[in-house]
Enzyme design. Structure first.
Site, short mmCIF file in Angstrom:
data_model
loop_
_atom_site.label_atom_id
_atom_site.label_comp_id
_atom_site.label_asym_id
_atom_site.label_seq_id
_atom_site.Cartn_x
_atom_site.Cartn_y
_atom_site.Cartn_z
CG ASN A 92 -16.54 42.26 8.18
OD1 ASN A 92 -17.24 41.35 8.60
ND2 ASN A 92 -17.00 43.14 7.30
CD GLU A 93 -18.92 41.32 4.73
OE1 GLU A 93 -18.85 42.41 4.15
OE2 GLU A 93 -20.00 40.81 5.05
CG HIS A 112 -16.11 45.80 9.79
ND1 HIS A 112 -16.96 44.87 10.35
CD2 HIS A 112 -16.76 46.28 8.70
CE1 HIS A 112 -18.08 44.80 9.63
NE2 HIS A 112 -17.99 45.66 8.62
CD GLU A 137 -21.56 41.88 9.14
OE1 GLU A 137 -22.19 42.20 8.11
OE2 GLU A 137 -20.42 42.29 9.39
CD GLN A 167 -21.08 49.60 8.88
OE1 GLN A 167 -20.58 48.57 9.28
NE2 GLN A 167 -22.15 49.63 8.12
CD GLU A 172 -24.93 49.01 4.37
OE1 GLU A 172 -24.69 48.82 5.57
OE2 GLU A 172 -24.59 48.21 3.48
CD1 TRP A 173 -20.62 49.36 4.86
CD2 TRP A 173 -18.88 50.64 5.45
NE1 TRP A 173 -20.01 48.77 5.95
CE2 TRP A 173 -18.94 49.52 6.33
CE3 TRP A 173 -17.86 51.57 5.64
CZ2 TRP A 173 -18.03 49.34 7.38
CZ3 TRP A 173 -16.94 51.38 6.67
CH2 TRP A 173 -17.04 50.28 7.52
C1 PNW Z 1 -21.56 43.73 5.22
N1 PNW Z 1 -22.37 42.24 -1.02
O1 PNW Z 1 -21.24 44.25 3.97
C2 PNW Z 1 -20.66 44.47 6.20
O2 PNW Z 1 -19.87 43.62 6.99
C3 PNW Z 1 -21.37 45.48 7.02
O3 PNW Z 1 -20.46 46.44 7.48
C4 PNW Z 1 -22.51 46.08 6.22
O4 PNW Z 1 -23.11 47.17 6.84
C5 PNW Z 1 -23.52 44.96 6.01
O5 PNW Z 1 -22.92 43.83 5.40
C6 PNW Z 1 -24.74 45.36 5.20
O6 PNW Z 1 -24.37 45.69 3.90
C7 PNW Z 1 -21.57 43.69 2.76
O7 PNW Z 1 -22.42 43.04 -1.96
C8 PNW Z 1 -21.60 44.54 1.67
O8 PNW Z 1 -22.53 41.04 -1.21
C9 PNW Z 1 -21.84 44.05 0.42
C10 PNW Z 1 -22.09 42.70 0.25
C11 PNW Z 1 -22.07 41.84 1.34
C12 PNW Z 1 -21.82 42.35 2.59
#
Ligand code: PNW
Length: 448
Positions: A166-167, A122, A351, A20, A406-407
């Protein structure tokens, strides 16, 4: 000086992720990642044309960015390592210049008295590993543990807080079930396999850490509390499914060694029977859990929603530009739920933050972002409420230090406490950054 509930050694920082912000994704011998491929494919990328080729050019501006962190008073910085910089093919040959970059970053942070929190993965899986099946390949757990061990050997001691993944929910839901994120698959049979292999990778990397490292390691999950839209049994069951799918799918195996029963109900014949030995290897003792919190969901039963049979009900509340409801009390609820369900394991909020429109030009006081200031203030207060009720929260990382990619949504969503002008790469702290600095200086004593 007002009172504060935050412990003296509470760690205040900000977070980013490699793809990112770094730019230069192929520099100095790095191999391409699945995000390099995905962002360059207009059939896949929602924000067509936005890529991580330049991003915030952090790869070339790292020392100045660390100086900025210092100026803001950050005590910690959470960043991620792009696996393909270290192992261009994902396994085998180590690319020294890639390792050097992260070593220089860590040394620069330490020189400024900023504690590094290193996330091993990540989302930017090496493309060469995707060609071998990526997270669908059972060997992925071993690939990841081997990569992790290289990082431990080089940086453990200097880095004392490590994150495996991460996630994992976002990786599988976005990458393998709905296809909105890399690698862009849309397949109900793949999603459980990818999830399971990610968790095996987490377990294998923790095991490798126990033989190589001497400090702390944990997993980062995104948690979104689910509240039923009514007391009706259909809505209550829908909320329980959504909660099991998003919040318990990863914490239960990591901390309890089993999957929630609802997953078999959600995935039906696509949900395999997993070997007991896999579950044992996933459930490794961790030193902390990192929780990313952005929003909550009110959920209703919805037979047309695949495969969850549940859908969110939009609330009359402030929403961010990613259309996420702003709901700080749900963060307190979630932390209490976490402690009551899994025990009082140390937690870092790894985060938390919000995308809002910023004014087009900076005024005399800089970039004024009152909604983001409010978001930070109310969410940090909500963490204080959980600490008051005995939850062991050890730190807070604002997402994000910088506006960034933002992806699949590209550069249009600005999460930064520091504004980035993508034409000039000029960084301008927003009012939220100044506000956050004052939170850090007073250890949360200025929240009102
Ligand atoms: C996180 N959802 O992503 C990531 O760790 C970051 O890289 C990203 O930029 C940030 O949050 C903001 O989006 C998410 O749909 C993406 O619940 C989607 C979800 C949650 C977190």
């Amino acid at each position: 000086m007002t009172q504060t509930i935050f412990p003296d050694d509470f760690l205040w920082g900000a977070a980013t992720a490699a793809y990112q912000i770094e730019g230069s994704p192929l520099a100095d011998g790095a191999g391409p990642s699945i995000w390099q491929r995905f962002s360059h494919d207009p059939r896949l990328m929602a924000a067509k044309g936005d890529t991580g080729d330049i991003a915030c050019d952090h790869y070339n501006r790292m020392p100045a960015d660390v100086a900025l962190m210092k100026e803001l008073g950050l005590q910690a910085y959470r960043f991620s390592v792009n696996w393909g910089r270290i192992l261009p093919e994902g396994t085998g040959r180590v690319n020294e210049p890639g390792l050097d970059f992260y070593e220089r970053l860590v040394d620069e942070l330490l020189r400024h008295g900023i504690e590094p929190l290193l996330t091993l993965h990540h989302w930017d899986l090496p493309a060469a590993l995707d060609d071998r099946g990526g997270w669908l390949n059972r060997d992925s757990a071993g690939w990841f543990a081997d990569y992790a061990a290289i990082m431990y050997r080089r940086l453990d001691g200097r880095v004392k807080k490590w994150v495996t993944l991460n996630e994992p929910w976002v990786i599988t839901d976005g990458g393998y079930l709905h296809g909105a994120l890399a690698p862009g698959h849309r397949n109900m049979f793949e999603a459980p396999i990818a999830s399971h292999n990610l968790m095996r990778a987490h377990g294998a990397a923790v095991q490798a850490y126990r033989s190589e490292g001497a400090h702390e390691i944990g997993l980062v999950v995104n948690i979104e509390p689910k509240y039923p839209a009514s007391d009706g049994i259909e809505d209550v069951a829908a909320a329980a499914r959504a909660h099991a799918y998003m919040n318990r799918q990863y914490l239960d195996p990591a901390l309890k060694g089993s999957y929630p029963a609802e997953l078999a109900e959600i995935f039906g014949e696509a949900w395999p029977q997993w070997p007991a030995e896999d579950m044992r290897s996933i459930c490794q003792p961790v030193d902390f859990i990192g929780i990313n919190y952005y929003t909550r969901n009110v959920v209703q039963a919805d037979p047309n929603q695949w495969p969850l049979r549940a859908s969110p009900v939009r609330q009359n509340a402030t929403h961010t530009t990613t259309d996420w409801e702003v709901c700080p009390p749900a963060l307190t609820d979630m932390l209490i739920w976490f402690r009551d369900t899994y025990g009082n394991i140390p937690v870092y909020i790894t985060e938390n933050g919000a995308a809002f429109y910023d004014p087009p030009t900076a005024g005399p006081a800089g970039i004024d972002d009152p909604l983001r200031c409010d978001y930070l203030r109310t969410h940090i207060s909500a963490i204080g409420d959980a600490i008051r009720q005995g939850v062991d929260v050890r730190g807070y990382m604002a997402w994000s230090l910088l506006d960034n990619l933002e992806w699949s949504l590209g550069y249009s969503k600005r999460f930064g406490i520091v504004h980035v002008d993508y034409e000039t790469q000029v960084r301008t702290p927003k009012r939220s950054a100044r506000f956050y600095s004052s939170v850090i200086r007073s250890n949360g004593g200025n929240l009102g």
